[in-house]
Design a protein around this motif. Structure first.
Motif, PDB file in Angstrom:
ATOM      1  N   ASP A   1       0.912  -1.226   0.134  1.00 46.67           N
ATOM      2  CA  ASP A   1       0.279   0.098   0.144  1.00 46.67           C
ATOM      3  C   ASP A   1       0.872   1.184  -0.122  1.00 46.67           C
ATOM      4  O   ASP A   1       1.770   1.067   0.618  1.00 46.67           O
ATOM      5  N   LEU A   2       0.614   2.104  -0.691  1.00 44.77           N
ATOM      6  CA  LEU A   2       0.972   3.492  -0.603  1.00 44.77           C
ATOM      7  C   LEU A   2       0.849   4.115   0.957  1.00 44.77           C
ATOM      8  O   LEU A   2      -0.180   4.133   1.278  1.00 44.77           O
ATOM      9  N   ASP A   3       1.643   4.819   1.489  1.00 44.46           N
ATOM     10  CA  ASP A   3       1.564   5.471   2.692  1.00 44.46           C
ATOM     11  C   ASP A   3       0.373   6.549   2.293  1.00 44.46           C
ATOM     12  O   ASP A   3       0.629   7.461   1.661  1.00 44.46           O
ATOM     13  N   PRO A   4      -0.655   6.630   3.052  1.00 43.80           N
ATOM     14  CA  PRO A   4      -1.600   7.431   3.104  1.00 43.80           C
ATOM     15  C   PRO A   4      -0.884   9.061   3.290  1.00 43.80           C
ATOM     16  O   PRO A   4      -1.747   9.984   2.742  1.00 43.80           O
ATOM     17  N   ARG A   5      -0.198   9.294   3.922  1.00 49.74           N
ATOM     18  CA  ARG A   5       0.462  10.575   3.936  1.00 49.74           C
ATOM     19  C   ARG A   5       0.776  11.119   2.749  1.00 49.74           C
ATOM     20  O   ARG A   5       0.976  12.399   2.631  1.00 49.74           O
ATOM     21  N   THR A   6       1.276  10.071   1.658  1.00 45.58           N
ATOM     22  CA  THR A   6       1.609  10.722   0.414  1.00 45.58           C
ATOM     23  C   THR A   6       0.598  11.557  -0.285  1.00 45.58           C
ATOM     24  O   THR A   6       0.670  12.158  -1.204  1.00 45.58           O
ATOM     25  N   TYR A   7      -0.645  11.186   0.246  1.00 45.58           N
ATOM     26  CA  TYR A   7      -2.045  12.020  -0.338  1.00 45.58           C
ATOM     27  C   TYR A   7      -2.738  12.715   0.519  1.00 45.58           C
ATOM     28  O   TYR A   7      -4.106  12.756   0.456  1.00 45.58           O
TER      29      TYR A   7
ATOM     30  N   ALA B   1      -3.608  11.870   3.650  1.00 46.60           N
ATOM     31  CA  ALA B   1      -4.647  11.099   4.840  1.00 46.60           C
ATOM     32  C   ALA B   1      -3.653  10.485   5.505  1.00 46.60           C
ATOM     33  O   ALA B   1      -2.224  10.899   5.760  1.00 46.60           O
ATOM     34  N   ARG B   2      -4.152   9.719   6.321  1.00 44.58           N
ATOM     35  CA  ARG B   2      -3.688   9.117   7.674  1.00 44.58           C
ATOM     36  C   ARG B   2      -3.992   7.607   7.554  1.00 44.58           C
ATOM     37  O   ARG B   2      -4.844   7.058   7.220  1.00 44.58           O
ATOM     38  N   PRO B   3      -2.802   6.826   8.071  1.00 38.12           N
ATOM     39  CA  PRO B   3      -3.107   5.344   8.070  1.00 38.12           C
ATOM     40  C   PRO B   3      -4.340   4.948   9.109  1.00 38.12           C
ATOM     41  O   PRO B   3      -4.517   5.615   9.935  1.00 38.12           O
ATOM     42  N   ASP B   4      -5.138   4.044   8.559  1.00 37.65           N
ATOM     43  CA  ASP B   4      -6.153   3.400   9.541  1.00 37.65           C
ATOM     44  C   ASP B   4      -6.079   1.729   9.394  1.00 37.65           C
ATOM     45  O   ASP B   4      -5.153   1.419   9.113  1.00 37.65           O
ATOM     46  N   SER B   5      -7.000   1.284  10.122  1.00 40.31           N
ATOM     47  CA  SER B   5      -6.983   0.022  10.073  1.00 40.31           C
ATOM     48  C   SER B   5      -7.150  -0.722   8.982  1.00 40.31           C
ATOM     49  O   SER B   5      -6.973  -2.029   8.756  1.00 40.31           O
ATOM     50  N   HIS B   6      -7.703  -0.141   7.971  1.00 41.68           N
ATOM     51  CA  HIS B   6      -7.574  -0.961   6.662  1.00 41.68           C
ATOM     52  C   HIS B   6      -6.254  -1.020   5.805  1.00 41.68           C
ATOM     53  O   HIS B   6      -6.099  -1.514   4.786  1.00 41.68           O
ATOM     54  N   ILE B   7      -5.179  -0.104   6.328  1.00 41.27           N
ATOM     55  CA  ILE B   7      -4.017   0.147   5.868  1.00 41.27           C
ATOM     56  C   ILE B   7      -3.038  -1.395   5.947  1.00 41.27           C
ATOM     57  O   ILE B   7      -3.201  -1.647   7.153  1.00 41.27           O
ATOM     58  N   GLU B   8      -2.678  -1.925   4.945  1.00 48.42           N
ATOM     59  CA  GLU B   8      -1.776  -3.002   5.153  1.00 48.42           C
ATOM     60  C   GLU B   8      -0.136  -2.578   5.365  1.00 48.42           C
ATOM     61  O   GLU B   8      -0.030  -1.659   5.756  1.00 48.42           O
ATOM     62  N   SER B   9       0.558  -3.636   4.780  1.00 46.48           N
ATOM     63  CA  SER B   9       1.921  -3.089   4.941  1.00 46.48           C
ATOM     64  C   SER B   9       2.408  -1.864   3.938  1.00 46.48           C
ATOM     65  O   SER B   9       1.899  -1.779   2.904  1.00 46.48           O
ATOM     66  N   ILE B  10       2.930  -0.950   4.550  1.00 43.41           N
ATOM     67  CA  ILE B  10       3.588   0.258   3.961  1.00 43.41           C
ATOM     68  C   ILE B  10       5.154   0.453   3.951  1.00 43.41           C
ATOM     69  O   ILE B  10       5.402  -0.047   5.076  1.00 43.41           O
ATOM     70  N   ASN B  11       5.809   1.016   3.180  1.00 44.58           N
ATOM     71  CA  ASN B  11       7.211   1.287   3.014  1.00 44.58           C
ATOM     72  C   ASN B  11       7.346   2.783   2.720  1.00 44.58           C
ATOM     73  O   ASN B  11       7.485   2.906   1.540  1.00 44.58           O
ATOM     74  N   PRO B  12       7.452   3.624   3.564  1.00 47.63           N
ATOM     75  CA  PRO B  12       7.735   4.995   3.310  1.00 47.63           C
ATOM     76  C   PRO B  12       8.922   5.280   2.422  1.00 47.63           C
ATOM     77  O   PRO B  12       8.953   6.212   1.407  1.00 47.63           O
TER      78      PRO B  12
ATOM     79  N   HIS C   1      -5.732  -6.047  -5.587  1.00 50.48           N
ATOM     80  CA  HIS C   1      -5.694  -4.770  -5.173  1.00 50.48           C
ATOM     81  C   HIS C   1      -6.947  -4.644  -4.248  1.00 50.48           C
ATOM     82  O   HIS C   1      -8.170  -5.137  -4.393  1.00 50.48           O
ATOM     83  N   HIS C   2      -6.692  -3.977  -2.962  1.00 49.62           N
ATOM     84  CA  HIS C   2      -7.790  -3.580  -2.192  1.00 49.62           C
ATOM     85  C   HIS C   2      -7.884  -2.118  -2.062  1.00 49.62           C
ATOM     86  O   HIS C   2      -8.691  -1.625  -1.537  1.00 49.62           O
ATOM     87  N   GLN C   3      -6.678  -1.289  -2.772  1.00 51.37           N
ATOM     88  CA  GLN C   3      -6.958   0.090  -2.710  1.00 51.37           C
ATOM     89  C   GLN C   3      -7.226   0.547  -4.143  1.00 51.37           C
ATOM     90  O   GLN C   3      -7.052  -0.277  -5.276  1.00 51.37           O
ATOM     91  N   SER C   4      -8.024   1.735  -4.551  1.00 50.32           N
ATOM     92  CA  SER C   4      -7.998   2.073  -5.888  1.00 50.32           C
ATOM     93  C   SER C   4      -8.017   3.691  -5.823  1.00 50.32           C
ATOM     94  O   SER C   4      -8.071   4.379  -4.734  1.00 50.32           O
ATOM     95  N   VAL C   5      -8.297   4.359  -7.091  1.00 51.76           N
ATOM     96  CA  VAL C   5      -8.089   5.645  -7.334  1.00 51.76           C
ATOM     97  C   VAL C   5      -9.410   6.111  -6.776  1.00 51.76           C
ATOM     98  O   VAL C   5     -10.367   5.897  -6.988  1.00 51.76           O
ATOM     99  N   ASP C   6      -9.291   7.337  -5.956  1.00 47.41           N
ATOM    100  CA  ASP C   6     -10.628   8.225  -5.619  1.00 47.41           C
ATOM    101  C   ASP C   6     -10.450   9.227  -6.379  1.00 47.41           C
ATOM    102  O   ASP C   6     -11.104   9.184  -7.643  1.00 47.41           O
ATOM    103  N   ARG C   7      -9.980  10.379  -5.793  1.00 51.56           N
ATOM    104  CA  ARG C   7      -9.902  11.816  -6.762  1.00 51.56           C
ATOM    105  C   ARG C   7      -8.883  11.602  -7.725  1.00 51.56           C
ATOM    106  O   ARG C   7      -7.735  11.355  -7.382  1.00 51.56           O
ATOM    107  N   VAL C   8      -9.156  11.648  -9.109  1.00 47.63           N
ATOM    108  CA  VAL C   8      -8.309  11.558 -10.082  1.00 47.63           C
ATOM    109  C   VAL C   8      -7.321  12.767 -10.177  1.00 47.63           C
ATOM    110  O   VAL C   8      -7.628  14.084  -9.873  1.00 47.63           O
TER     111      VAL C   8
END
Length: 250
Positions: free
Chosen positions: A64-70, A72-83, A171-178
């Motif tokens: 997963d991309l770190d939500p901070r890159t867009y 947002a903040r990580p939550d319980s849905h975020i799996e492994s991230i590598n900043p 994938h379990h994530q997808s594009v939100d705002r383009v």
């Protein structure tokens, strides 16, 4: 050839890191007429040199991309991230765009492209789309055709010769705002975005499915890789050297 490619399962000692590229990517680039090289995670200052050395590049799947890159903040849905990987790949993609190098973005790569242009992600598809298809854990093997993707772009329609294809899904994530300047080029049956392109940058192609896995069984899986190699040749390159970023870094 064994399913996991060459060398067997990862081995090493505690604390030893690995930069890993799936053999499906290497094989697909090779069968499309290119020569694949793995690109390890390095200091961002090396990105101009790396991109200058390559004729084209594949941004692969992975964590997963770190939500901070867009924003947002990580939550319980975020799996492994590598900043570290996120920072490096965003810099590498920015440099590939600056140098106008042909770029194929797959799965995480598509999400990376969207974030690079200021877009955001749904952190977990079932939370955003309760009636969505199963996108993360398809029932069949890696090449299995799990759902349809409707093509909304002349480039993709031209490549595939149709406006609807069947694809695999991991994938379990997808594009939100383009992101700014990007347009949607493919959507799944449930409306999840499956493709992106940039109107002013024809050297970019981004898809959410995994053609490198599909190509183990279906020739159509090589279509995006042939596009990439042909883009390199269109730039006056006879034999394309294609970098494939790490699809695992730890």
């Amino acid at each position: 050839m064994p399913e996991e490619g060459f060398g067997g399962k990862l081995r090493g000692t505690p604390g030893q890191g690995f930069s890993v590229v799936g053999h499906d990517y290497i094989r697909s680039v090779d069968e499309a007429g290119g020569l694949a090289f793995g690109v390890p995670v390095l200091d961002e200052a090396r990105c101009p040199q790396i991109i200058a050395t390559l004729d084209g590049i594949v941004f692969s799947g992975g964590e997963d991309l770190d939500p901070r890159t867009y924003g947002a903040r990580p939550d319980s849905h975020i799996e492994s991230i590598n900043p570290d990987r996120d920072r490096f790949e965003l810099a590498l993609l920015t440099e590939a765009i600056r140098q106008l190098k042909p770029t194929l973005c797959i799965c995480r790569g598509l999400q990376l492209l969207n974030v690079a242009f200021g877009g955001t992600l749904h952190k977990h598809i079932p939370a955003a789309f309760p009636d969505a298809l199963e996108h993360q854990k398809q029932a069949g093997p890696r090449w299995y055709l799990a759902h349809k993707a409707y093509l909304e772009d002349d480039v993709l329609k031209g490549l595939y010769g149709t406006d609807c294809i069947e694809v695999n899904t991991f994938h379990h994530q997808s594009v939100d705002r383009v992101g700014a300047g990007l347009r949607v080029t493919a959507v799944a049956e449930d409306g999840v975005i499956e493709g992106l392109a940039h109107s002013d940058m024809p050297q970019l192609l981004a898809i959410q499915w995994h053609p490198e896995m599909m190509s183990a069984r279906y020739d159509d899986g090589l279509i995006p890789f042939r596009w990439l190699v042909n883009q390199c040749r269109g730039a006056g390159i006879d034999g394309a050297s294609v970098g494939v970023d790490d699809n695992e870094y730890r």
